[in-house]
Design a protein around this motif. Sequence first.
Motif, mmCIF file in Angstrom:
data_model
loop_
_atom_site.group_PDB
_atom_site.id
_atom_site.type_symbol
_atom_site.label_atom_id
_atom_site.label_comp_id
_atom_site.label_asym_id
_atom_site.label_seq_id
_atom_site.Cartn_x
_atom_site.Cartn_y
_atom_site.Cartn_z
ATOM 1 N N HIS A 40 0.845 -1.196 0.000
ATOM 2 C CA HIS A 40 0.000 0.000 0.000
ATOM 3 C C HIS A 40 0.871 1.234 0.000
ATOM 4 C CE1 HIS A 40 -4.242 -1.088 0.547
ATOM 5 N NE2 HIS A 40 -3.759 -2.212 1.046
ATOM 6 N N VAL A 41 0.312 2.324 -0.470
ATOM 7 C CA VAL A 41 0.976 3.616 -0.380
ATOM 8 C C VAL A 41 0.623 4.271 0.952
ATOM 9 C CG1 VAL A 41 1.160 5.912 -1.423
ATOM 10 C CG2 VAL A 41 1.061 3.888 -2.883
ATOM 11 N N VAL A 42 -0.594 4.015 1.450
ATOM 12 C CA VAL A 42 -1.001 4.604 2.730
ATOM 13 C C VAL A 42 -0.133 4.050 3.860
ATOM 14 C CG1 VAL A 42 -3.366 5.005 1.975
ATOM 15 C CG2 VAL A 42 -2.803 2.881 3.124
ATOM 16 N N ARG A 43 -0.212 4.711 4.995
ATOM 17 C CA ARG A 43 0.610 4.343 6.166
ATOM 18 C C ARG A 43 2.090 4.295 5.807
ATOM 19 N NH1 ARG A 43 -2.325 1.943 10.803
ATOM 20 N NH2 ARG A 43 -4.515 2.036 10.259
ATOM 21 N N ARG A 44 2.483 5.320 5.055
ATOM 22 C CA ARG A 44 3.892 5.499 4.651
ATOM 23 C C ARG A 44 4.422 4.300 3.876
ATOM 24 N NH1 ARG A 44 7.182 8.515 9.228
ATOM 25 N NH2 ARG A 44 8.643 8.342 7.514
ATOM 26 N N GLY A 45 3.553 3.698 3.084
ATOM 27 C CA GLY A 45 3.984 2.586 2.241
ATOM 28 C C GLY A 45 4.077 1.261 2.967
ATOM 29 N N GLY A 46 3.494 1.198 4.138
ATOM 30 C CA GLY A 46 3.580 -0.031 4.919
ATOM 31 C C GLY A 46 2.741 -1.161 4.344
ATOM 32 N N GLU A 47 3.319 -2.331 4.323
ATOM 33 C CA GLU A 47 2.608 -3.514 3.866
ATOM 34 C C GLU A 47 1.644 -3.972 4.959
ATOM 35 O OE1 GLU A 47 4.156 -7.181 1.284
ATOM 36 O OE2 GLU A 47 4.915 -7.244 3.341
ATOM 37 N N ARG A 48 0.505 -4.496 4.552
ATOM 38 C CA ARG A 48 -0.440 -5.052 5.516
ATOM 39 C C ARG A 48 -0.683 -6.521 5.210
ATOM 40 N NH1 ARG A 48 -5.423 -1.236 4.782
ATOM 41 N NH2 ARG A 48 -3.720 0.231 4.789
ATOM 42 N N ALA A 49 -1.093 -7.236 6.232
ATOM 43 C CA ALA A 49 -1.436 -8.653 6.080
ATOM 44 C C ALA A 49 -2.952 -8.768 6.131
ATOM 45 C CB ALA A 49 -0.805 -9.484 7.188
ATOM 46 N N THR A 77 -2.637 -16.476 16.082
ATOM 47 C CA THR A 77 -1.381 -16.007 16.660
ATOM 48 C C THR A 77 -0.239 -16.275 15.694
ATOM 49 O OG1 THR A 77 -2.211 -16.347 18.901
ATOM 50 C CG2 THR A 77 0.192 -16.269 18.628
ATOM 51 N N TRP A 78 -0.251 -17.430 15.057
ATOM 52 C CA TRP A 78 0.757 -17.762 14.049
ATOM 53 C C TRP A 78 0.718 -16.736 12.903
ATOM 54 C CZ3 TRP A 78 0.294 -18.685 8.899
ATOM 55 C CH2 TRP A 78 1.434 -19.154 8.236
ATOM 56 N N ALA A 79 -0.490 -16.413 12.412
ATOM 57 C CA ALA A 79 -0.627 -15.472 11.295
ATOM 58 C C ALA A 79 -0.115 -14.083 11.673
ATOM 59 C CB ALA A 79 -2.085 -15.396 10.840
ATOM 60 N N VAL A 80 -0.452 -13.631 12.858
ATOM 61 C CA VAL A 80 0.013 -12.318 13.318
ATOM 62 C C VAL A 80 1.531 -12.307 13.421
ATOM 63 C CG1 VAL A 80 0.002 -10.716 15.282
ATOM 64 C CG2 VAL A 80 -2.155 -11.700 14.438
ATOM 65 N N ARG A 92 4.188 -9.882 11.581
ATOM 66 C CA ARG A 92 5.168 -9.115 12.349
ATOM 67 C C ARG A 92 6.584 -9.377 11.829
ATOM 68 N NH1 ARG A 92 3.327 -10.220 17.222
ATOM 69 N NH2 ARG A 92 2.269 -8.228 17.419
ATOM 70 N N GLU A 93 6.917 -10.642 11.597
ATOM 71 C CA GLU A 93 8.254 -10.985 11.089
ATOM 72 C C GLU A 93 8.511 -10.375 9.718
ATOM 73 O OE1 GLU A 93 8.816 -15.236 11.175
ATOM 74 O OE2 GLU A 93 8.517 -15.315 13.357
ATOM 75 N N ARG A 94 7.471 -10.229 8.920
ATOM 76 C CA ARG A 94 7.612 -9.662 7.581
ATOM 77 C C ARG A 94 7.699 -8.133 7.621
ATOM 78 N NH1 ARG A 94 5.990 -11.892 2.149
ATOM 79 N NH2 ARG A 94 5.608 -10.055 0.865
ATOM 80 N N GLY A 95 7.360 -7.537 8.759
ATOM 81 C CA GLY A 95 7.426 -6.089 8.891
ATOM 82 C C GLY A 95 6.137 -5.375 8.524
ATOM 83 N N CYS A 96 5.037 -6.085 8.500
ATOM 84 C CA CYS A 96 3.752 -5.468 8.180
ATOM 85 C C CYS A 96 3.389 -4.428 9.235
ATOM 86 C CB CYS A 96 2.645 -6.524 8.113
ATOM 87 S SG CYS A 96 2.809 -7.652 6.711
#
Length: 149
Positions: free
Chosen positions: A73-82, A104-107, A111-115
């Motif tokens: 995404h471009v929003v949230r300063r280009g942050g990726e979301r899951a 919990t595994w998905a979250v 988190r590890e991916r930097g979303c």
Amino acid sequence: MIVRDAQERDLPAIVALYADDELGSTREQPGEPLAAEYRRAFAAVTDDPRTRLVVAEADGEVVGTLQLSFLPHVVRRGGERAQVEAVRVASSHRGSGLGRELLTWAVEQARERGCVLVQLTTDAARPDAHRFYESLGFTASHVGMKLTL
């Protein structure tokens, strides 16, 4: 419980999980042979490097599933979301904590991916699911809308 990427041999069990509730029973067609559309969709999902279809396995049996997609995404300063979708736990395992472990595994994967956030949708007709997601820290911050084609 083991969480692992789904394999094509898991597809009948995944579709059966989707059909194992009031809403899914009217939409899905489990059983063999599976409709070709399920196999085509499985191939598209598993070929997409931004998407993971996973299963939860207990004692060698597929008892849960979810799809986890990573959206740029471009929003949230280009942050990726899951995006978490199609969460299902076998009726025989509901209330056992398996769904909590799976989410919990998905979250943690996000988190590890930097979303920057994890989002999901849940059908308005599923109040128990709403309470479950809220117990994990999710908030109903937006109104989701769909247009069936």
